[in-house]
Scaffold this active site. Structure first.
Site, short mmCIF file in Angstrom:
data_model
loop_
_atom_site.label_atom_id
_atom_site.label_comp_id
_atom_site.label_asym_id
_atom_site.label_seq_id
_atom_site.Cartn_x
_atom_site.Cartn_y
_atom_site.Cartn_z
N ILE A 444 -19.29 19.45 -10.09
CA ILE A 444 -19.51 19.76 -11.51
C ILE A 444 -20.99 19.82 -11.86
CG2 ILE A 444 -18.81 19.09 -13.86
CD1 ILE A 444 -16.56 19.95 -11.94
N SER A 446 -23.89 17.31 -11.30
CA SER A 446 -24.84 16.24 -11.02
C SER A 446 -24.49 15.55 -9.70
CB SER A 446 -24.83 15.22 -12.16
OG SER A 446 -23.58 14.60 -12.25
N TRP A 574 -23.70 16.86 -30.11
CA TRP A 574 -24.32 15.59 -29.72
C TRP A 574 -25.72 15.42 -30.30
CZ3 TRP A 574 -22.32 15.37 -23.92
CH2 TRP A 574 -20.93 15.13 -23.96
N ASP A 612 -21.79 24.06 -19.43
CA ASP A 612 -20.90 22.92 -19.72
C ASP A 612 -20.61 22.81 -21.21
OD1 ASP A 612 -20.79 22.03 -17.09
OD2 ASP A 612 -22.60 20.81 -17.30
N HIS A 654 -17.25 23.91 -18.05
CA HIS A 654 -16.65 22.64 -17.68
C HIS A 654 -16.33 21.84 -18.93
CE1 HIS A 654 -16.03 18.67 -16.14
NE2 HIS A 654 -16.98 18.25 -16.94
N HIS A 707 -14.46 8.03 -12.26
CA HIS A 707 -14.73 6.77 -12.96
C HIS A 707 -14.43 5.56 -12.10
CE1 HIS A 707 -14.18 9.88 -15.95
NE2 HIS A 707 -15.11 9.25 -16.62
N CYS A 739 -15.88 15.27 -13.48
CA CYS A 739 -17.33 15.21 -13.65
C CYS A 739 -17.84 13.79 -13.54
CB CYS A 739 -17.71 15.77 -15.00
SG CYS A 739 -16.99 14.85 -16.36
#
Ligand code: GLN
Ligand code: ZN
Length: 774
Positions: A444, A446, A574, A612, A654, A707, A739
Site C-alpha cells: 500500500i 509505506s 484531515w 490514497d 486505497h 494491526h 495498509c
C-alpha cells in the site's frame, strides 16, 4: 433603561491540558512509571485550570463532567455500571484498572491467557474524535458505579464555581451502543436505564446543580419513529425526577430538521441549537418556540479554528432577541470545544496576520462573552469594528484569493474529470504496457518507519544534519527498500514513503495555502491527539512534491514503481478547512494541485500512480439526504486529480475500512483502475457488497491485518484470496496486505510479504494453469 443581560455558557472544554499534560500523565501511568495518584492529580489540575479559564473569560454557566481520563462515553458506561461481562469485576464500583482495560484491552494473565479484547472504538458523529462503544445485551443492568459527575461538581464548587454538569442523554447513549445480536432492540433497555439515570440527576440536583446539560446529538440524525417517539416519555420521567432543576438539552453537529417538533415538545428549560453548522434553522424554528422554552444559540463554531464573524452571529442573536427577549436566550459555542485546539497563546511562530484570523477554544470563550455584551449594548462599539477589520484583512489577503487558481477552477471542463477511454479499453492498454502476471502483488505504500528514520527527520528539523545529508540518507533507505521488494518477488514496487512524517502533513507542507501550528492539538481518542494543518488560502502547488523520490526509486529497478499521493478528499478531511468558500471548492483546488503532480509523475516515466483516499467515507454527511451532494463533489475531486493520464497509465486508489456496502457504487464511480481496500480483519466481509454490485475495475482486498504483529501463513492468505476469487473475476484481483506497513518492523514485514508472494504464486498456478508463474 438598564441593559438586559444574556446568559453565556459552554458545552465542554478540551481536557488534554494546554501542553498535553493528560497525554503524558496517562502514558506514563500505563507504562507503570507513575502512580494513580499522580495521574489523578494532573487530571484535577487540568480541570481547575479549565474552570478558572472559563470563569475569567466571563462564561456564566461553566460545564463539569466534560472532563474525561479517556472518553466521555466510556465514563457514562462506567457511571451507569454497564461493564461488559468479559471484564472481571467483583466490586460495585469501577476502578482505574477496570476503566482502562475496557478502553485498551487487558493483557494476558492466568485466568485470561488470551488477554481481554477492548471495547470497540468508533467515530463520534462526523468528527475525528473516537468514543468507546458501549456494549448492550438483553441481560444488561444499570447501577451507579462511579461518583465522577458528583465529585467534579463538588470539586468546582469548592473553587466557588457552581457548574452545569454535562451528561450524555439516555437515548443517545443507547443509540450509540452496540449489541452482539444486530436484531436486539436497544430501546428495550430504556425502562431499566431510566431509574439509574434519574437517580444520577436527582443526586446532582441535591448537590446544588441549578442547570444540567443533557446531550442528545442523535436529534440531528435520521431517526426511526420508535426512537423519536421515545423522547417525550423519557423526558417526562426526567423532568419529574428533577422538577426544580433547569434542563438544557443540547443538540449539535447539524440541524433538527424533521426532529424539531419532538425536540420543541419536550418538558425542558432550554434547547441548544448548532447555528454554526445550521444557521438557517433559527428562522425556521423561531415561530414555533413554546412560551416556556429558552434557546441556546450555538453561534461560535466549536469544530473549526476561525475567528467568529460577529456581524453574522449578531444578526442571528438579534432575530432571536426580537422574538424571545433576553431572558430566554443563552449564547454558546456550537458544540463542545473538545474539537478545537486549546489556545493561541502558545503559537509563537504563526504569521501574526494569519494568527489574528484564528480563534481556538480559549479565544472562542471570549467571543461568546463579547457577543453577549455587544448584543445587549454592554460592550464598546470598537469590539465589533475590530472584529470586522480583522475579517476584512482576511478577505483582502492575497493568499485567500489567487486569481490563477480561481480561473483554473472556473474553466474546468467536464472532460477534465474523465479518463480518455472507459476502463475495459484502459485495461488492455495497461496490460500491454505493464506486462503484469495475473494476481499481481503489491503493497500500500509505506515501509517500516524505523527509529533511525524518525531520528534523521528530527535531526534535519533541529539543524543537526544538512538537507543534503538527509536526502542521501533517504535515498539509501529507498534503495534498500527496492532491493528487498525485488528479492521478495513483488511485482509492483513502492519507494517506501520514508521522507513522510504523515500522509497529509507531508503534502500540506509543500502546498501553498496551508499553515501548521506548533501546539494546535485536538484529541482523537484516549491519549492520542492530532495536529491538523490549517487550510487558510487558495491551494496551489509551487513545485513537484514527490517526483524526485519516485523517479529515483524507479531508476533502481525494471519493475514498475508506484507513485504515491494523498487524495484531495483526505487532505481536506484531515485539515481545518477555510470557512469563507465551500468545502467543495477547496477540494477542487487540492485536486488540481494533485493533478499537476500526477501529470509530472507520468512525464517522468512513472506508469502507476496511487492516490490514497482513506478519509473518503468519513466525509459522508450524517443525514442521508445530504449524502448525494457530498459524493458528487468528492468523486469529482478524485477524478480531477486522477484523470489527466494516458490510458496506459494505471491509477490506483486505497481506502482503509470495510464498511462499503452503502457507498460501493460511488467507489465504482471514482473509476480508479485498481483499488486496494482493508478487509482482512473483517474476513473479507467487504466482499458481501460484491454479491449485489459488480465492481467494474480491478481490486486488491487486503489479505493480512497489519494491526497485529503476527505473521500470517500462506494458507490463511490463500483462503482469503480464494474467497475473493469466488466473487470477483480472478483476472481483476490484486494481492496486497492491508495498509500500515510503516507501523511494523522489518522482520515481520519481510516474513509476511514472503508468504503473501507464495500465496499469489499458488493462486496463479491454480487459476491460470497454462501460464508459468515466475
Ligand atoms: N500509502 C499510505 C501507507 O501505506 C496509506 C496510509 C493509509 O491508508 N492511511 O501508509
Ligand atoms: Zn489505509
Amino acid at each position: 433603561m438598564t441593559p438586559s443581560h444574556l446568559l453565556t455558557h459552554n458545552l465542554g472544554f478540551p481536557r488534554i491540558g494546554s501542553n498535553r499534560e493528560l497525554k503524558r500523565a496517562l502514558e506514563s501511568f500505563w507504562k507503570g512509571q507513575s502512580t494513580a495518584d499522580s495521574l489523578l492529580h494532573t487530571a484535577s489540575q487540568i480541570r481547575i485550570q479549565n474552570w478558572t479559564l472559563q470563569k475569567q473569560a466571563g462564561i456564566q454557566l461553566i460545564p463539569s463532567n466534560d472532563f474525561s481520563l479517556y472518553d466521555q462515553v466510556l465514563d457514562m458506561s462506567c457511571l451507569l455500571g454497564n461493564i461488559p461481562q468479559r471484564f472481571p469485576h467483583t466490586q460495585p464500583t469501577v476502578d482505574l484498572t477496570l476503566y482502562f482495560s475496557i478502553a485498551r484491552g487487558a493483557t494476558a494473565d492466568c485466568c485470561h491467557p488470551q488477554g481481554i479484547a477492548a471495547s470497540e472504538m468508533t467515530k463520534w458523529f462526523d468528527t475525528n474524535y473516537h468514543y468507546i462503544v458501549p456494549e448492550l445485551s438483553p441481560t444488561t443492568t444499570f447501577k451507579i458505579a462511579t461518583s465522577k459527575p458528583f465529585d467534579e461538581f463538588n470539586e468546582a464548587l469548592a473553587l466557588g464555581i457552581r457548574t452545569k454538569p454535562v451528561l450524555l442523554g439516555p437515548l443517545t447513549y443507547l443509540h450509540l451502543s452496540k449489541s452482539q445480536d444486530p436484531h436486539f432492540d436497544k430501546l428495550s433497555l430504556l425502562p431499566k436505564l431510566l431509574p439509574t439515570y434519574t437517580e444520577i440527576l436527582s443526586r446532582l440536583a441535591q448537590l446544588g446543580a441549578e442547570w444540567i446539560q443533557i446531550d442528545e446529538p442523535i436529534l440531528v440524525l435520521d431517526l426511526d419513529p420508535t426512537w423519536k417517539n421515545s423522547f417525550p416519555p423519557t423526558y417526562q420521567t426526567i423532568r419529574q425526577s428533577i422538577p426544580n432543576t433547569k434542563i438544557l438539552l443540547a443538540t449539535y453537529f447539524g440541524d433538527l430538521r424533521d426532529n424539531a417538533p419532538i425536540a420543541l415538545s419536550l418538558p425542558i428549560d432550554a434547547l441548544h441549537l448548532d447555528l454554526a453548522r445550521a444557521p438557517h434553522q433559527l428562522d425556521d424554528l423561531l415561530p414555533s418556540i413554546p412560551a416556556n422554552l429558552s434557546l441556546s444559540l450555538g453561534v461560535v463554531d466549536g469544530r473549526n479554528i476561525w475567528r467568529n464573524d460577529y456581524t453574522q452571529s449578531l444578526s442571528l442573536i438579534q432575530r432571536a432577541l426580537q422574538s424571545l427577549g433576553p431572558d430566554r436566550l443563552l449564547i454558546a459555542p456550537s458544540c463542545s470545544l473538545l474539537h478545537s485546539p486549546i489556545s493561541l497563546r502558545h503559537e509563537t511562530k504563526l504569521d501574526p496576520q494569519i494568527k489574528s484570523w484564528l480563534a481556538f477554544a480559549e479565544e472562542k470563550l471570549h467571543e461568546i462573552t463579547a457577543l453577549a455584551q455587544i448584543a445587549t449594548h454592554q460592550a464598546p462599539a470598537t469590539l465589533l469594528q475590530e472584529n470586522q477589520s480583522i475579517l476584512q484583512s482576511r478577505r483582502n489577503h492575497p493568499h485567500t484569493y489567487r486569481p490563477e487558481v480561481r480561473s483554473r477552477l472556473a474553466t474546468l471542463r467536464p472532460e477534465d474529470a474523465r479518463r480518455h477511454s472507459p476502463f475495459p479499453i484502459r485495461q488492455q492498454h495497461q496490460r500491454a504496457a505493464l506486462h503484469l502476471t495475473p494476481f499481481p502483488t503489491t503493497t500500500i505504500g509505506s515501509f517500516p518507519q524505523t527509529p533511525e528514520i524518525r531520528q534523521a527527520r528530527l535531526q534535519l528539523k533541529n539543524g543537526q544534519i544538512t538537507q543534503e545529508a538527509y536526502n542521501t540518507f533517504i535515498r539509501q533507505k529507498i534503495a534498500e527498500c527496492i532491493r528487498i521488494q525485488e528479492d521478495l518477488g513483488i511485482d509492483v514496487l513502492v519507494h517506501g514513503e520514508f521522507e513522510r512524517n504523515d500522509m497529509v502533513e507531508y503534502f500540506g507542507e509543500l502546498l501553498d495555502g496551508f499553515i501548521f501550528t506548533q501546539n494546535g492539538w485536538v484529541q482523537s481518542y484516549g491519549s492520542r491527539c492530532v495536529k491538523p494543518p490549517i487550510i487558510y488560502g487558495d491551494v496551489h502547488r509551487p513545485h513537484p512534491m514527490t517526483v524526485e523520490w519516485t523517479t529515483y526509486a524507479q531508476s533502481l529497478t525494471s519493475r514498475p514503481v508506484k507513485g504515491m499521493l494523498t487524495g484531495p478528499v483526505t487532505i481536506l478531511q484531515w485539515s481545518f478547512v477555510r470557512d469563507d468558500i465551500p468545502r467543495s471548492d477547496t477540494a477542487r483546488q487540492i485536486a488540481l494541485a494533485i493533478r499537476d503532480e500526477v501529470i509530472d509523475l507520468e512525464k517522468a516515466g512513472i506508469r502507476i500512480i496511487q492516490i490514497d483516499e482513506p478519509a473518503f467515507r468519513e466525509g459522508l454527511p450524517l443525514r442521508q439526504a445530504d449524502r448525494p451532494h457530498y459524493l458528487q463533489w468528492a468523486i469529482e475531486a478524485f477524478r480531477i486529480a486522477s484523470s489527466p493520464v494516458a490510458d496506459s497509465t494505471q491509477i490506483h486508489t486505497h481506502m482503509c475500512y470495510s464498511e462499503f456496502n452503502d457507498i460501493i457504487e460511488s467507489i465504482g464511480q471514482l473509476d480508479a483502475d485498481v483499488i486496494s481496500i482493508e478487509t482482512s480483519r473483517s474476513n473479507m466481509e467487504l466482499l458481501d457488497a460484491f454479491t449485489r454490485y459488480r465492481y467494474p475495475n480491478e481490486i486488491g482486498p487486503g489479505v493480512w491485518d497489519i494491526h497485529s504483529p503476527r505473521v500470517p501463513t500462506v494458507e490463511e492468505m490463500t483462503q482469503l484470496l480464494e474467497k475473493a476469487a469466488s466473487l470477483i473475476p480472478p483476472h481483476n484481483l490484486w494481492v496486497n496486505p492491508d495498509c500500515g506497513l510503516k507501523t511494523r518492523n522489518w522482520p515481520e514485514v519481510q516474513a509476511s510479504l514472503k508468504n503473501m508472494v507464495t500465496a499469489a504464486h499458488q493462486l496463479r498456478q491454480k487459476h491460470t494453469p497454462t501460464q508459468n508463474s515466475k
